[in-house]
Design a protein around this motif. Structure first.
Motif, PDB file in Angstrom:
ATOM      1  N   PRO A 296      99.859 -24.975  35.215  1.00 34.92           N
ATOM      2  CA  PRO A 296     100.059 -25.499  34.276  1.00 34.92           C
ATOM      3  C   PRO A 296      98.946 -26.693  33.879  1.00 34.92           C
ATOM      4  O   PRO A 296      98.435 -27.285  34.764  1.00 34.92           O
ATOM      5  CB  PRO A 296     101.007 -25.889  34.924  1.00 34.92           C
ATOM      6  N   THR A 297      98.340 -26.372  32.505  1.00 35.36           N
ATOM      7  CA  THR A 297      96.683 -27.464  31.962  1.00 35.36           C
ATOM      8  C   THR A 297      97.495 -27.551  30.618  1.00 35.36           C
ATOM      9  O   THR A 297      97.597 -27.156  30.090  1.00 35.36           O
ATOM     10  CB  THR A 297      95.985 -26.497  32.002  1.00 35.36           C
ATOM     11  N   ILE A 298      96.736 -29.228  31.481  1.00 36.20           N
ATOM     12  CA  ILE A 298      97.373 -29.866  30.218  1.00 36.20           C
ATOM     13  C   ILE A 298      95.731 -30.611  29.764  1.00 36.20           C
ATOM     14  O   ILE A 298      95.761 -31.359  30.510  1.00 36.20           O
ATOM     15  CB  ILE A 298      98.044 -31.008  30.691  1.00 36.20           C
ATOM     16  N   LEU A 299      95.251 -31.476  28.688  1.00 36.12           N
ATOM     17  CA  LEU A 299      94.125 -32.169  28.263  1.00 36.12           C
ATOM     18  C   LEU A 299      94.651 -32.141  26.721  1.00 36.12           C
ATOM     19  O   LEU A 299      94.855 -33.210  26.139  1.00 36.12           O
ATOM     20  CB  LEU A 299      92.650 -30.806  27.669  1.00 36.12           C
ATOM     21  N   ALA A 300      94.795 -34.064  27.508  1.00 38.70           N
ATOM     22  CA  ALA A 300      95.871 -34.960  26.769  1.00 38.70           C
ATOM     23  C   ALA A 300      93.867 -35.987  26.013  1.00 38.70           C
ATOM     24  O   ALA A 300      93.493 -36.426  27.473  1.00 38.70           O
ATOM     25  CB  ALA A 300      95.759 -35.899  27.607  1.00 38.70           C
ATOM     26  N   THR A 301      94.050 -36.133  24.926  1.00 39.21           N
ATOM     27  CA  THR A 301      92.464 -37.080  24.430  1.00 39.21           C
ATOM     28  C   THR A 301      92.556 -38.139  23.716  1.00 39.21           C
ATOM     29  O   THR A 301      93.348 -37.882  22.741  1.00 39.21           O
ATOM     30  CB  THR A 301      91.501 -35.670  24.187  1.00 39.21           C
ATOM     31  N   SER A 302      91.826 -39.060  23.496  1.00 35.60           N
ATOM     32  CA  SER A 302      91.499 -39.498  22.493  1.00 35.60           C
ATOM     33  C   SER A 302      90.330 -38.744  21.589  1.00 35.60           C
ATOM     34  O   SER A 302      89.831 -39.196  21.135  1.00 35.60           O
ATOM     35  CB  SER A 302      91.480 -40.954  23.192  1.00 35.60           C
ATOM     36  N   GLY A 303      90.587 -37.775  21.734  1.00 30.50           N
ATOM     37  CA  GLY A 303      89.724 -36.954  20.724  1.00 30.50           C
ATOM     38  C   GLY A 303      89.453 -36.093  20.202  1.00 30.50           C
ATOM     39  O   GLY A 303      90.874 -35.592  19.783  1.00 30.50           O
ATOM     40  N   GLY A 304      88.564 -35.288  20.542  1.00 30.84           N
ATOM     41  CA  GLY A 304      88.611 -33.707  20.364  1.00 30.84           C
ATOM     42  C   GLY A 304      88.749 -32.990  19.061  1.00 30.84           C
ATOM     43  O   GLY A 304      88.957 -32.074  18.581  1.00 30.84           O
ATOM     44  N   PHE A 305      87.995 -34.077  18.303  1.00 23.89           N
ATOM     45  CA  PHE A 305      87.381 -33.525  16.417  1.00 23.89           C
ATOM     46  C   PHE A 305      86.619 -34.390  16.270  1.00 23.89           C
ATOM     47  O   PHE A 305      86.096 -35.650  16.767  1.00 23.89           O
ATOM     48  CB  PHE A 305      88.727 -33.974  15.480  1.00 23.89           C
ATOM     49  N   ARG A 306      85.792 -34.629  15.004  1.00 22.11           N
ATOM     50  CA  ARG A 306      84.682 -35.290  14.749  1.00 22.11           C
ATOM     51  C   ARG A 306      84.606 -35.604  12.958  1.00 22.11           C
ATOM     52  O   ARG A 306      85.596 -34.918  12.210  1.00 22.11           O
ATOM     53  CB  ARG A 306      83.238 -35.187  14.977  1.00 22.11           C
TER      54      ARG A 306
END
Length: 242
Positions: free
Chosen positions: A6-16
């Protein structure tokens, strides 16, 4: 092919910012898609803009980006009604689900109303990689800080709870975030948790935070805990540049 755990990548980004589009995909989101481990076909990526009221321009820009990235794209809208016959089945058929930012309170209310809280847990346990930015980061945790109710930040404590931690976003770009996140952990409103500067993501395998990653030089991730004396203790984490 589902992720190994089970995988989560929780971000304050990912786009620009983009010269041609409203925005474009950033390294963190590409990394989330790579985590799905898809071979021999295009990865299936589903976009949710619930936190922005399923804004049509946002969704259209996602499709433009997905075409550029070579993904098989779809989206799940809830306004004015679900755009697919069976949202649960649709989510379970994805390799990656990407949740945009906005109102985390509104997002959680709509998801719970439509039964997506249970559907996301099932998809996560089945190996669908869950990722997102801001509200799309806080939602997987027990809670965090939000401007969903107005300019003055307030706690949100009814996250999906797939991860037993609290989550702080935009830690370096919105000056009220850091002190409020720390005080909410210190007084027990929120459990211990993790925070990210803009451009940083937290990789969870199961419920364990295993790595912090950054798409921006100098940006950091932090562990915040409650000390025995009732104060908050913040520890900066090693962060890998991608």
């Amino acid at each position: 092919m589902p992720a190994d755990a089970p995988t989560i990548l929780a971000t304050s980004g990912g786009f620009r910012r983009s010269a041609r589009l409203q925005w474009e995909v950033g390294p963190l989101t590409r990394f989330a898609v790579d985590l799905a481990g898809v071979t021999g076909r295009a990865p299936r990526v589903c976009f949710l803009g619930t936190a922005c009221g399923d804004d049509s321009r946002l969704i259209s820009t996602f499709y433009d980006n997905a075409w550029r990235e070579g993904w098989t794209a779809s989206h799940l809208s809830l306004f004015p009604m679900p755009n697919v016959e069976d949202p649960r089945e649709h989510l379970l058929g994805q390799d990656v689900v990407w949740v945009w930012g906005g109102s985390v309170a509104g997002l959680l209310a709509m998801w719970n109303l439509h039964g997506l809280d249970a559907a996301f847990r099932e998809a996560w346990q089945a190996g669908v990689v869950l990722t997102g930015v801001s509200a799309g980061s806080i939602c997987w945790h027990t809670g965090g800080t939000t401007d969903s109710f107005g300019p003055e930040l307030r706690p949100v404590t009814d996250g999906l709870g797939l991860l037993p931690w609290s989550n702080g976003v935009h830690y370096d770009s919105e000056r009220e975030r850091r002190p409020l996140f720390q005080s909410l952990i210190a007084d027990g409103t929120l459990p211990p948790g993790y925070a990210t500067d803009d451009g940083v993501g937290l990789l969870y395998r199961g419920t364990d935070m295993v790595e912090a990653l950054s798409e921006r030089d100098g940006a950091g991730a932090y562990r915040v805990e409650r000390a025995p004396d009732g104060t908050a203790v913040e520890t900066r984490l090693d962060t890998r540049r991608i």
